[in-house]
Design a protein around this motif. Structure first.
Motif, short mmCIF file in Angstrom:
data_model
loop_
_atom_site.label_atom_id
_atom_site.label_comp_id
_atom_site.label_asym_id
_atom_site.label_seq_id
_atom_site.Cartn_x
_atom_site.Cartn_y
_atom_site.Cartn_z
N ASN A 139 0.84 -1.20 0.00
CA ASN A 139 0.00 0.00 0.00
C ASN A 139 0.87 1.26 0.00
OD1 ASN A 139 -1.99 1.75 2.41
ND2 ASN A 139 -2.45 1.57 0.25
N ASP A 140 0.51 2.21 -0.84
CA ASP A 140 1.24 3.47 -0.93
C ASP A 140 0.79 4.37 0.22
OD1 ASP A 140 1.94 6.21 -1.68
OD2 ASP A 140 2.45 5.37 -3.64
N ARG A 141 1.70 4.61 1.16
CA ARG A 141 1.34 5.35 2.37
C ARG A 141 0.94 6.79 2.08
NH1 ARG A 141 0.12 4.07 7.24
NH2 ARG A 141 1.38 5.74 8.10
N ASN A 166 2.00 1.00 -4.31
CA ASN A 166 3.14 1.70 -4.89
C ASN A 166 3.87 0.74 -5.83
OD1 ASN A 166 6.29 2.28 -4.60
ND2 ASN A 166 5.19 4.21 -4.40
N GLN A 202 1.86 3.46 -12.44
CA GLN A 202 1.31 3.01 -11.16
C GLN A 202 -0.22 3.05 -11.17
OE1 GLN A 202 3.45 3.95 -7.41
NE2 GLN A 202 1.68 5.21 -6.93
N ASN A 221 8.42 -2.41 1.49
CA ASN A 221 8.45 -1.13 0.75
C ASN A 221 8.13 -0.03 1.76
OD1 ASN A 221 8.30 1.05 -0.97
ND2 ASN A 221 6.83 0.13 -2.38
N GLU A 223 8.21 3.41 2.68
CA GLU A 223 8.38 4.67 1.96
C GLU A 223 8.76 5.78 2.93
OE1 GLU A 223 5.15 4.77 -1.42
OE2 GLU A 223 4.30 3.99 0.43
N ASN A 240 11.00 7.32 -1.76
CA ASN A 240 10.04 7.75 -2.77
C ASN A 240 9.82 9.27 -2.73
OD1 ASN A 240 8.63 7.43 -0.24
ND2 ASN A 240 6.70 7.58 -1.37
#
Length: 316
Positions: A139-141, A166, A202, A221, A223, A240
């Protein structure tokens, strides 16, 4: 005798040669003698000097090879006029979505961006069972926690901000990419609608694979742009967005980044870049972040979005 070979893809240009070398040094630091690591660097512009410097990191069980991205696209798609509805320059922006097509010899592989620091054996990531999913990602924070871009994920891309991933670290089921004709679906969307997006490859990956994503734990991952409080078991750190350790002081895990950098031919170059990064450069980075936020606000108002188009297709 090594037990298995682990393909790990990177993509880089001359600007990111030094961070890539540092990422590779950190991978080597944690590589097991029981495995072979096949590092495949896709590039568009990477000088022979940089290729030679990066190649100098090769070890007995970590091989590094370089493949020109344009040539690989050409060899793979020259005879497919349908695919070439999009020109090569456009397609190469989305290189990671085509890894399955470009490398039919692999059924599973890892893709990682160059701005990372590996803190554990990357073979442990490769060994994760995707349970049949097409891709594993975390999950992209940034998307998960910021209300503006969270709304963009939900309302423009069509995936919950808590599930939006992400694409800087991917565990890829390449066989399923091929079996499901993933790139055909992508190309149809790309060439028909030319969506304006804040994170093109993405966003497409999230939109098309949204019901087929294995959610990797954050430890693979982590970030640095949106660090959770007191999170310690980071196996892979991802610098990132804009604050990179070679341009900013006090970036998380910077000490470990510089320790890895010292084991590359690029340490002095990276240290010089940090020392010469001006407040004006950092202000320009802040401006880019503001542009992303404004664009995210505007794009949710568009009548035609990935969400609306894919929703229509699902209802047919």
């Amino acid at each position: 005798m090594s037990s298995k070979s682990i393909p790990v893809f990177f993509s880089v240009n001359d600007r990111y040669a030094a961070p890539l070398a540092t990422a590779i040094a950190s991978l080597i630091d944690h590589a097991s003698d029981e495995n072979n690591y096949d590092l495949i660097v896709l590039y568009q512009e990477l000088s022979q000097e940089n290729q030679d410097k990066i190649s100098s990191l090769t070890t007995n069980n970590v091989n590094i090879r370089f493949i020109a991205l344009d040539e690989k696209f050409g060899n793979r798609f020259d005879n497919d006029q349908n695919t070439l509805r999009a020109d090569y320059i456009t397609l190469t922006i989305y290189y990671r979505l085509f890894i399955g097509d470009m490398f039919p010899e692999f059924d599973k592989a890892i893709y990682v961006d160059a701005d990372i620091l590996i803190r554990d054996d990357i073979a442990k990531l490769y060994d994760i069972d995707l349970m049949g999913s097409i891709v594993g990602a975390a999950n992209d924070r940034f998307i998960a926690t910021d209300p503006v871009v969270a709304g963009y994920a939900n309302d423009a891309v069509g995936i919950s901000n808590q599930l939006y991933v992400n694409s800087g670290v991917l565990l890829m089921n390449l066989k399923k990419f091929r079996d499901t004709n993933f790139t055909d679906k992508f190309l149809e969307l790309l060439t028909t609608y030319h969506f304006k997006l804040i994170a093109p490859d993405q966003d497409y990956l999230n939109a098309i694979a949204k019901d087929d994503i294995y959610q990797l734990p954050m430890e693979w991952n982590l970030e640095t742009a949106v660090m959770p409080e007191d999170f310690k078991p980071a196996r892979l750190v991802h610098y990132n967005l804009f604050e990179k350790p070679w341009q900013y002081n006090d970036v998380p895990f910077a000490d470990e980044f510089w320790q890895a950098a010292k084991r590359t031919p690029y340490y002095e170059q990276l240290a010089t870049e940090l020392a010469s990064t001006t407040d004006e450069i950092r202000a320009a980075n802040d401006s880019k972040a503001g542009t992303i936020m404004r664009l995210a606000k505007d794009l949710v108002k568009d009548p035609i979005t990935l969400k609306s188009v894919l929703g229509e297709n699902e209802s047919k």
